[in-house]
Every structure is written in C-alpha cells, then in structure tokens.
Design an enzyme around this catalytic site. Structure first.
Site, PDB file in Angstrom:
ATOM      1  N   GLU A 270      23.404  15.188 -18.071  1.00 54.68           N
ATOM      2  CA  GLU A 270      23.646  15.099 -19.512  1.00 54.68           C
ATOM      3  C   GLU A 270      24.700  16.124 -19.888  1.00 54.68           C
ATOM      4  O   GLU A 270      24.612  17.286 -19.500  1.00 54.68           O
ATOM      5  CB  GLU A 270      22.363  15.372 -20.319  1.00 54.68           C
ATOM      6  CG  GLU A 270      21.227  14.401 -20.056  1.00 54.68           C
ATOM      7  CD  GLU A 270      19.959  14.773 -20.812  1.00 54.68           C
ATOM      8  OE1 GLU A 270      20.042  15.545 -21.793  1.00 54.68           O
ATOM      9  OE2 GLU A 270      18.872  14.301 -20.426  1.00 54.68           O
ATOM     10  N   GLU A 321      19.665   8.357 -32.027  1.00 57.98           N
ATOM     11  CA  GLU A 321      18.253   7.971 -31.953  1.00 57.98           C
ATOM     12  C   GLU A 321      17.483   8.634 -33.098  1.00 57.98           C
ATOM     13  O   GLU A 321      17.236   9.826 -33.080  1.00 57.98           O
ATOM     14  CB  GLU A 321      17.667   8.388 -30.607  1.00 57.98           C
ATOM     15  CG  GLU A 321      18.350   7.738 -29.414  1.00 57.98           C
ATOM     16  CD  GLU A 321      17.861   8.300 -28.093  1.00 57.98           C
ATOM     17  OE1 GLU A 321      16.711   7.997 -27.715  1.00 57.98           O
ATOM     18  OE2 GLU A 321      18.617   9.054 -27.459  1.00 57.98           O
ATOM     19  N   LYS A 324      13.949  10.600 -32.331  1.00 62.33           N
ATOM     20  CA  LYS A 324      13.838  11.740 -31.428  1.00 62.33           C
ATOM     21  C   LYS A 324      13.186  12.917 -32.143  1.00 62.33           C
ATOM     22  O   LYS A 324      13.332  13.097 -33.356  1.00 62.33           O
ATOM     23  CB  LYS A 324      15.220  12.164 -30.928  1.00 62.33           C
ATOM     24  CG  LYS A 324      15.790  11.280 -29.827  1.00 62.33           C
ATOM     25  CD  LYS A 324      16.927  11.973 -29.109  1.00 62.33           C
ATOM     26  CE  LYS A 324      16.415  13.078 -28.203  1.00 62.33           C
ATOM     27  NZ  LYS A 324      17.491  13.731 -27.435  1.00 62.33           N
ATOM     28  N   GLU A 332      19.345  16.837 -32.911  1.00 60.63           N
ATOM     29  CA  GLU A 332      18.834  16.031 -31.800  1.00 60.63           C
ATOM     30  C   GLU A 332      19.007  14.527 -32.015  1.00 60.63           C
ATOM     31  O   GLU A 332      19.085  13.769 -31.059  1.00 60.63           O
ATOM     32  CB  GLU A 332      17.363  16.339 -31.535  1.00 60.63           C
ATOM     33  CG  GLU A 332      17.125  17.564 -30.686  1.00 60.63           C
ATOM     34  CD  GLU A 332      17.679  17.428 -29.276  1.00 60.63           C
ATOM     35  OE1 GLU A 332      17.675  16.317 -28.719  1.00 60.63           O
ATOM     36  OE2 GLU A 332      18.142  18.444 -28.725  1.00 60.63           O
TER      37      GLU A 332
END
Length: 494
Positions: A270, A321, A324, A332
């Site tokens: 990542e 997202e 999250k 995030e």
C-alpha cells in the site's frame, strides 16, 4: 492453398509473439492498486474490473475473498492478491480442515475458472502496536496452514503466501536507512516469517505511508514526503535520501540484509495519499505524491540499496470507502484515486508521465454507472440553527453517514453553518437511498432538485445499487438491512 495456409499460420504466430511482447511490456510498466469494499453503495464488481482494465491496472490487491469479485476477475488477465481478514487468523492457525476449505473455496475453484491468483495475503498489518499483540501467536501458524493447503491443492508453486505488514515492524535507531532492523519486541517472530518467505519464494509485503509521517508529526518536512527534492535530506554515508519513500524502503532492505535475508524480494502493498478529511489531505497533494511516486518508479531504477531493481507496488487505493473506520483519522475514507462513483479525482499518468495533460495523463471514469435521482436533502431556509433539534439531528445523521468532508481545511471547510447542516442531512439521505423518510429530521429538512454544492464542497447523488445485488445478500444486501433498521430507529428517536 497449403502455402497460403502455412503463411497464415506464420502470420498468426507472429501476431501471438507481438501480442505477448506487448503484454510483457505493459506488465513491466504496470502498477497495482488496492480494491477495498467498505462502501455503503459499492459499484458492481464487473464495473470495477472494467475500470481496472480501462486504466491499465494489471495487478489488484483484495482485502477479502468475496466470490462476486473473484468471479468478475475471471479471464481479465489481472493478477490477484487475495486477502484473509485478521479475524480469521485464529481458526486458520489451528490448521487442517479450515485452511483446506478456505483454499478450496477461495483459491482452487477460482484458479480453475481463470482467475490469475498469485498471492494469498494472510492477515492485514497484524502486528500493529495498536492491536496489543492480539495476532502475534496466530499469524505465522495461519500462514503455514494456508501454505500447506495450497501444497495439497498443487498450487504452492503458483500461489505464494505472504502477510502485508505496516512499516512499523522495522525501524532505524539513528534514522539512517542503513541501520535498519526489525522491531525489538517482535524481532524473533519477524525472522521466522522472513525465513518462511525466503524458503517459499514469497515477497515481503510492506505498507508505506509518507502521509502518516506528516500527519503524525507537525514538524515533518513537507517536501521530504514528495519526490522533487528536499530541503532536509537524510545523508547516510555516501547516499543522500531526498524522499521518505526511498528511505523507508531501504530501511526494510537493510533490516533484511542485516539478518541474512538480502535475497527476499519486497512488494509495496500500500502506498498513496488521501484527498480529504485533514488539512494535508487534498487533491493537490495527492496528485503530487501519486504522480511523483509513479514517475519515480517507472524507470525501474530502484532505490539506493537496490539499484536497478524495479519497485513492485500497489497504490492505495482505487475508490473512496465511506464505511471505513475513522479511528486513525477522518482521511481514512478518502484514499481513492477515484471518487465513490468511479470518477477520477485528478489527472494521473500511470505510465509515469507528468500527469499535466494529454490522454495518457487522464484516468478513465467507470462506465455505465447508474445514479439515483438528482435530488438532495437540505436544511429548510427558515430553520433556527439555535434549535437543539438541529444539533441532535446532525449528530444522528453523521453517526450513520459520512461527514468526514466537514472540518478545518477540508473540502467543505469553507461552507457556512447552514451548509454544514445541509451536508450532513444530504449525506444521510443519500446513504438511505433518498428515502423520503430520511429527509425529515422532525420537520427541519426538505428535498430539493437544486444542487447545493459550492466550491470544493460536493453534495453527492448516490449511485443506484438496487438492481446490482440480491436482496439480503452481499455487501449491498447487508447495507439495505442496516438502512431499514436505521430508519426504524430514526422514527423512534427523532
């Protein structure tokens, strides 16, 4: 006629060679991406696979083994790293049937069907210090169990077992990469895992986040996070590090060398930069970092401790997202290079150009996305902001929907108080599929067909996933059930 047929076969063979060569060339230049699924309204898996292909991604990293996603990747030519969540490690560590069943269901069958699974990622950053040692005794046994199950299935040569680890598992006491070693409290465990990776030919997967360094330390030099040189470089012997990525990567390389495992390959699981939820999380910085990173590794020059060794990496992440956890920070939910609906956030050349213009610098949007009606939920013009019901309603809405774009120096940081309330109301309204009951808030709200977006603050219209998932099944089905429950609760509380 025979001569013509022979010539035809020769031309076909040449074509196959050319296609294969082009494929190898594209694959050597490709960069992977993480595909997360913690969304209230996920795009159909087939739409996302086409998005990956349209943008030239040849590798994808998954955090779970969702059947619909793996099925959509069938025959796509995309290499897959499939993940196992941390909460499954204890069962798999016991060995035997659990691991065999998992491999049979999530690897063997899909490989037979044409899914190009290359890695199984056992757990995700299980040694984070915030986990307080929860997974220390189960991660490696789970890796062994999955490897044994893959061996039984005849897949161990093709599918390698690894574990994505946060960069906090290695460190340098002096700050110089050449002094890198593994964290003291898990040193023995790390050597056991690295020995396993070395013996099975699997890579060490490390997640590297320069943004977190900046977020965690207000004195961190901003330019050191990027790739255009730094006013505060790190001098390590004869090497000068001008960006934190190379320094972080080489700290791991030094740790591997120090312990006799200099042959183990490194994959960056990542790496990326968020676009909202914090003053340093914005599209300009995200584009600057991601384009700088892609361009930095595109030439295959490697890093100072591994010169000429191309960096294998997966951008984090593909799509925002909204489900999250925000425990680490509001950013995030905003790591995607694409918005929730598959539209690009900024120009980005994945081929390593400067991203400033031209077709190669423009990410392609997801095709065929269906939206709900162009309707938004906003605070009624005459509402009194001093009314206690307003504060209570905003707290309720943001507790069930995503309000992380509200805050200091965020995308909606410039809207006024009424705009903040309207944003919260609309976020909840869209999450609830524009249900009329979700735009009431005890008479404070009203629906409108006039887009209230202003400046960088975007009031979304959610995508329509109603026909994309069976009732009660999959992510969308679970969200639909949550929506109904939340609506009932709202009618009781408001």
């Amino acid at each position: 006629m025979a001569a013509a047929a022979g010539a035809g076969r020769a031309l076909a063979a040449v074509a196959v060679v050319l296609v294969a060569a082009a494929s190898l060339l594209r694959r050597s230049e490709a960069i992977g991406v993480n595909w997360g699924t913690q969304l209230s309204h996920p795009l159909p898996a087939s739409t996302v696979v086409r998005l990956l292909q349209d943008n030239g991604f040849d590798k994808v990293k998954l955090f779970d083994a969702e059947d619909s996603i793996l099925s959509a990747l069938k025959g796509s030519g995309i290499q897959v790293m499939v993940g196992i969540p941390n909460d499954m490690l204890a069962d798999l560590a016991a060995g035997g049937k659990a691991a065999d069943d998992w491999v049979a269901k999530n690897v063997s069958g899909h490989v037979r069907d044409g899914v190009d699974i290359r890695y199984v990622a056992v757990g995700n950053e299980p040694f984070l210090e915030t986990f307080n040692g929860t997974y220390l005794n189960t991660t490696f046994p789970a890796m062994q169990s999955i490897h044994a199950a893959l061996s039984k299935a005849g897949l161990a040569d093709k599918v390698k077992v690894t574990v994505p680890l946060n960069a906090d598992v290695y460190q340098s006491p002096t700050g110089k990469p050449s002094d890198g070693d593994f964290r003291g409290d898990i040193h023995g465990l790390m050597l056991t895992i690295v020995q396993f990776l070395s013996s099975t030919g699997a890579p060490f997967v490390a997640n590297v986040y320069p943004f977190i360094s900046l977020y965690s330390d207000p004195n961190f030099p901003l330019d050191y996070a990027f790739f255009q040189g730094s006013s505060a470089p790190v001098v390590d012997g004869g090497v000068t590090y001008t960006n934190t990525f190379d320094a972080n990567h080489d700290t791991l390389v030094a740790a591997l060398r120090r312990n006799g495992f200099g042959n183990v390959s490194v994959v960056v699981g990542e790496v990326g930069w968020p676009t909202d939820g914090d003053a340093s999380a914005n599209p300009d910085y995200a584009r600057r970092f991601n384009q700088g990173f892609v361009s930095h590794i595109a030439g295959g020059q490697g890093t100072p401790l591994r010169p000429g060794v191309p960096v294998d990496a997966y951008l984090f992440s593909l799509i925002d997202e909204d489900r999250k956890s925000i425990q680490p920070g509001n950013f995030e939910r905003h790591w995607g290079i694409f918005n929730y609906d598959g539209t690009p956030k900024y120009p980005l050349s994945l081929a390593g150009g400067n991203g400033g213009g031209g077709s190669s610098a423009t990410l392609k949007a997801a095709r065929g996305v269906r939206y709900l009606e162009k309707r938004w939920c906003v605070l009624k013009p005459g509402a009194d902001l001093g009314d206690q019901k307003v504060g209570d309603s905003v707290s309720y809405a943001c507790g069930l929907a995503d309000c992380t774009a509200l805050g200091y120096k965020t995308s909606c940081g410039g809207v006024d108080a009424k705009g903040n309330v309207s944003y919260a109301f609309n976020s909840y309204y869209q999450t609830m599929d524009q249900d009329d009951r979700a735009c009431d808030f005890r008479g404070l709200a009203t629906a409108t067909s006039v887009d209230p977006s202003a400046g960088t603050c975007r009031f979304i219209v959610e995508i329509d996933v109603g026909a994309a998932a069976p009732a009660g099944g999959g992510v969308a089905g679970r969200v639909a059930s949550s929506v109904l429950a939340a609506l009932v609760l709202m009618s009781m509380l408001l």
